[in-house]
Design an enzyme around this catalytic site. Structure first.
Site, short mmCIF file in Angstrom:
data_model
loop_
_atom_site.label_atom_id
_atom_site.label_comp_id
_atom_site.label_asym_id
_atom_site.label_seq_id
_atom_site.Cartn_x
_atom_site.Cartn_y
_atom_site.Cartn_z
N SER A 179 38.56 4.41 74.28
CA SER A 179 39.55 4.64 73.23
C SER A 179 39.16 3.89 71.96
O SER A 179 38.55 2.81 72.02
CB SER A 179 40.90 4.13 73.73
OG SER A 179 41.81 4.01 72.67
N TYR A 192 46.80 -2.31 77.88
CA TYR A 192 46.13 -1.00 77.89
C TYR A 192 44.76 -1.12 77.20
O TYR A 192 43.73 -0.70 77.74
CB TYR A 192 47.00 0.06 77.19
CG TYR A 192 46.22 1.28 76.78
CD1 TYR A 192 45.81 2.23 77.72
CD2 TYR A 192 45.86 1.49 75.44
CE1 TYR A 192 45.07 3.33 77.34
CE2 TYR A 192 45.12 2.59 75.06
CZ TYR A 192 44.72 3.51 76.00
OH TYR A 192 43.98 4.60 75.62
N LYS A 202 40.62 -0.83 78.62
CA LYS A 202 39.53 0.01 78.09
C LYS A 202 38.32 -0.87 77.76
O LYS A 202 37.18 -0.49 78.02
CB LYS A 202 40.00 0.79 76.86
CG LYS A 202 41.04 1.85 77.19
CD LYS A 202 40.48 2.92 78.12
CE LYS A 202 41.53 3.81 78.72
NZ LYS A 202 41.05 4.69 79.80
C1 UD1 Z 1 47.76 4.60 70.65
C2 UD1 Z 1 46.51 3.82 70.96
C3 UD1 Z 1 45.43 4.77 71.41
C4 UD1 Z 1 45.91 5.61 72.56
C5 UD1 Z 1 47.13 6.38 72.10
C6 UD1 Z 1 47.67 7.24 73.22
C7 UD1 Z 1 46.19 1.81 69.66
C8 UD1 Z 1 45.72 1.26 68.36
N1 UD1 Z 1 46.08 3.13 69.78
O1 UD1 Z 1 47.50 5.33 69.48
O2 UD1 Z 1 44.31 4.05 71.82
O3 UD1 Z 1 44.90 6.50 72.96
O4 UD1 Z 1 48.12 5.44 71.71
O5 UD1 Z 1 48.57 6.63 74.02
O6 UD1 Z 1 46.63 1.13 70.52
N2 UD1 Z 1 54.33 6.92 64.71
C9 UD1 Z 1 55.51 7.04 64.00
N3 UD1 Z 1 56.63 7.42 64.67
C10 UD1 Z 1 56.64 7.69 66.00
C11 UD1 Z 1 55.43 7.56 66.74
C12 UD1 Z 1 54.30 7.17 66.06
O7 UD1 Z 1 55.54 6.82 62.79
O8 UD1 Z 1 57.72 7.99 66.56
C13 UD1 Z 1 53.10 6.55 64.01
C14 UD1 Z 1 52.48 5.26 64.51
O9 UD1 Z 1 53.00 4.16 63.83
C15 UD1 Z 1 51.01 5.52 64.19
C16 UD1 Z 1 50.85 7.04 64.33
O10 UD1 Z 1 52.16 7.57 64.24
O11 UD1 Z 1 50.73 5.19 62.87
C17 UD1 Z 1 50.22 7.46 65.64
O12 UD1 Z 1 50.92 6.82 66.69
P1 UD1 Z 1 50.71 7.21 68.23
O13 UD1 Z 1 50.73 8.69 68.38
O14 UD1 Z 1 51.68 6.41 69.03
O15 UD1 Z 1 49.22 6.77 68.54
P2 UD1 Z 1 48.50 5.34 68.27
O16 UD1 Z 1 49.45 4.23 68.36
O17 UD1 Z 1 47.68 5.49 67.05
#
Ligand code: UD1
Length: 337
Positions: free
Chosen positions: A126, A151, A155
């Protein structure tokens, strides 16, 4: 005779799409999955796409006897090891469960591989291993940072274990960025359990009326529109990268026994850009509000894909608009079932 590929976690989100792509590329996928974060309905989707049900064993990869028997029965050329937990927040609450499943699980797979003399492995890593990078885009050589969650630690540990076993086990270590989207026919997609943590399933459930509103986690970051930036990658592109990795292994094209590749598009999009793309592509409003930052979020990360483009011969083909369309069509399919 078709070469067989053992796919652990083959009924999960990425695993199920990869099973279909493996079949299309002329391989025979064999699935082991304990349904802990997947459902048998994924098998229906696979069946509808490839015309038959691939061999499937319902078991934990930690069950060495079952895994060994499966290998003895089918003699796979390679293993793609997807079976792992992936929720960052849950890993903080239940670290032992994560180390047991993701680290002990990998060790079990390796022990059985060694015993059965199989030496080709594709590993799901990841972009989380990069933490908050000092520079973007990140290269495979960019130094990793201390893990932000159990998590992420699993990895990093997985990569270390595989590097240390490279003398006998050839590994393609794929660092996924943010996998989203679904099969273009909507036969397969993500099946999040409970309230989704990730952006896209939460967004599509909100638009479908299952959630009131999407919260954008922070708009005061040091990015052009203040929201976090990620490299979103279509799950079909990701699945195709696994086929390339398997081909590299079985055709003995590896230059080194342990190889790492960034699997991203090379483009970063902010949370607000994702919402705008979804609205434009599907002509539908996404109810959302700005909320506080989420603990542990990286500000911006996207991939340098030069190495994977040149060495693995793989490039992401699908854009954000296609990811948004396929994610929404999948949600609609779930609603109609
Ligand atoms: C995280 C992990 C990644 C993992 C993935 C799948 C980290 C840095 N990344 O990705 O390795 O493969 O989860 O489980 O640990 N967001 C919102 N509102 C929401 C949900 C998300 O604004 O309700 C934003 C988050 O702040 C982020 C982006 O959307 O900026 C993506 O979030 P998300 O889909 O949860 O993935 P990551 O956190 O990037």
């Amino acid at each position: 005779m078709k070469k067989k590929i053992l796919v652990t976690g083959g009924l999960g989100f990425i695993g199920s799409h990869t099973v279909v792509c493996l079949h299309e590329a002329g391989f025979e996928p064999i699935i082991i999955d304990n349904l802990s974060n997947s459902q048998m309905s994924a098998m229906d989707g696979i069946k509808s796409l490839i015309g038959f049900e691939p061999t499937f064993v319902n078991a934990n990869v930690n069950d060495k006897e079952v895994l060994a028997q499966l290998i003895i029965d089918h003699k796979p050329e390679a293993i793609i090891h997807f079976a792992a937990f992936k929720a960052v927040g849950e890993s903080v609450e239940k670290p032992l469960m994560y180390y047991e499943n993701n680290v002990v699980g990998l060790i079990s797979v390796l022990e059985v591989m060694k015993e059965q003399v199989i030496s080709n492995l594709v590993f799901s890593s990841s972009c989380t291993v990069y933490g908050e990078p000092d520079q973007v885009p990140v290269l495979e050589t960019t130094p990793t940072k201390p893990a932000q969650s159990p998590y992420g630690a699993t990895k990093q540990m997985g990569e270390i274990i595989l590097k240390d076993n490279a003398a006998w086990c050839k590994t393609q270590c794929l660092r996924y960025f943010n996998p989203i989207g679904a099969h273009p026919t909507a036969a397969l997609g993500e099946l999040p359990l409970g309230i989704p943590n990730n952006l896209i399933p939460f967004l599509t459930q909100t638009v479908a009326g299952l959630r009131n509103e999407l919260t954008v986690f922070g708009n005061d970051y040091d990015t052009p529109d203040g929201t976090c930036i990620r490299d979103y990658i279509h799950v079909m592109d990701l699945a195709e990268a696994h086929v390339k990795a398997v081909e590299r292994l079985v055709h003995n094209k590896q230059e080194e026994n342990f190889e790492v590749f960034n699997i991203g598009t090379g483009n970063g999009f902010s949370v607000l850009e994702v919402i705008q793309s979804f609205e434009k592509e599907n002509n539908i409003n996404v109810p959302h509000k700005i909320g506080p930052r989420r603990a542990g979020d990286v500000v911006k990360v996207w991939a340098d894909t030069t190495k994977v483009n040149e060495v693995l011969g793989w490039t992401a083909k699908r854009g954000l608009d296609e990811m948004m369309r396929d994610s929404w069509n999948w949600q609609l399919k779930l609603q109609n079932n």
